[in-house]
Design a protein around this motif. Structure first.
Motif, mmCIF file in Angstrom:
data_model
loop_
_atom_site.group_PDB
_atom_site.id
_atom_site.type_symbol
_atom_site.label_atom_id
_atom_site.label_comp_id
_atom_site.label_asym_id
_atom_site.label_seq_id
_atom_site.Cartn_x
_atom_site.Cartn_y
_atom_site.Cartn_z
ATOM 1 N N ASP A 81 54.728 36.691 31.035
ATOM 2 C CA ASP A 81 54.287 37.716 31.975
ATOM 3 C C ASP A 81 53.976 37.072 33.314
ATOM 4 N N PRO A 82 54.268 37.757 34.412
ATOM 5 C CA PRO A 82 53.936 37.187 35.713
ATOM 6 C C PRO A 82 52.420 37.098 35.885
ATOM 7 N N ALA A 83 51.968 36.008 36.468
ATOM 8 C CA ALA A 83 50.535 35.806 36.687
ATOM 9 C C ALA A 83 50.345 35.161 38.048
ATOM 10 N N PRO A 84 49.382 35.642 38.816
ATOM 11 C CA PRO A 84 49.126 35.007 40.106
ATOM 12 C C PRO A 84 48.590 33.594 39.917
ATOM 13 N N PHE A 85 48.778 32.779 40.920
ATOM 14 C CA PHE A 85 48.367 31.381 40.843
ATOM 15 C C PHE A 85 46.850 31.270 40.811
ATOM 16 N N ARG A 86 46.312 30.736 39.730
ATOM 17 C CA ARG A 86 44.881 30.486 39.540
ATOM 18 C C ARG A 86 44.014 31.705 39.843
ATOM 19 N N ALA A 87 44.413 32.835 39.374
ATOM 20 C CA ALA A 87 43.626 34.046 39.608
ATOM 21 C C ALA A 87 42.472 34.108 38.623
ATOM 22 N N ASP A 88 41.314 34.490 39.121
ATOM 23 C CA ASP A 88 40.164 34.709 38.254
ATOM 24 C C ASP A 88 40.274 36.105 37.652
ATOM 25 N N PRO A 89 39.983 36.253 36.363
ATOM 26 C CA PRO A 89 40.083 37.576 35.756
ATOM 27 C C PRO A 89 39.091 38.566 36.366
ATOM 28 N N GLU A 90 37.934 38.094 36.742
ATOM 29 C CA GLU A 90 36.918 38.930 37.393
ATOM 30 C C GLU A 90 36.053 38.025 38.256
ATOM 31 N N PRO A 91 35.394 38.602 39.254
ATOM 32 C CA PRO A 91 34.544 37.752 40.100
ATOM 33 C C PRO A 91 33.410 37.120 39.288
ATOM 34 N N VAL A 92 33.100 35.889 39.629
ATOM 35 C CA VAL A 92 32.049 35.166 38.918
ATOM 36 C C VAL A 92 30.702 35.576 39.499
ATOM 37 N N ARG A 93 29.808 36.021 38.622
ATOM 38 C CA ARG A 93 28.474 36.419 39.077
ATOM 39 C C ARG A 93 27.546 35.225 39.042
ATOM 40 N N ARG A 94 26.639 35.173 39.994
ATOM 41 C CA ARG A 94 25.653 34.096 40.024
ATOM 42 C C ARG A 94 24.637 34.307 38.912
#
Length: 85
Positions: free
Chosen positions: A41-54
């Motif tokens: 499947d196509p995948a963007p380069f080093r994409a995070d699945p969701e934003p990282v919360r602090r």
């Protein structure tokens, strides 16, 4: 031909690097065969699945570390003060 000449001919890296055709590695051949049957499947380069919360506890852990450093400094000072008298 001498044995030294045979050794140089057998392991002549310049000759090997200048080859017109280079065979792909076994892993490259394996992946090409696998992807021919089932493409990834196509995948963007080093994409995070969701934003990282602090994390909420980051200040608490910093305070614990600073507190431990201060406690060690006070303990060392106390030991040096009592050894001087």
């Amino acid at each position: 031909m001498t044995e030294q000449g045979d050794w140089e001919r057998e392991f002549d890296h310049r000759w090997a690097e200048s080859a017109a055709h280079k065979e792909p590695s076994a892993r490259a051949r394996m992946l090409a065969a696998r992807w021919r049957e089932n493409p990834p499947d196509p995948a963007p380069f080093r994409a995070d699945p969701e934003p990282v919360r602090r994390r909420a506890g980051s200040w608490a852990s910093t305070a614990v570390v600073v507190g431990c450093v201060v406690a060690v400094m006070v303990l060392i000072g106390f030991v040096q003060f009592h050894s001087a008298h």
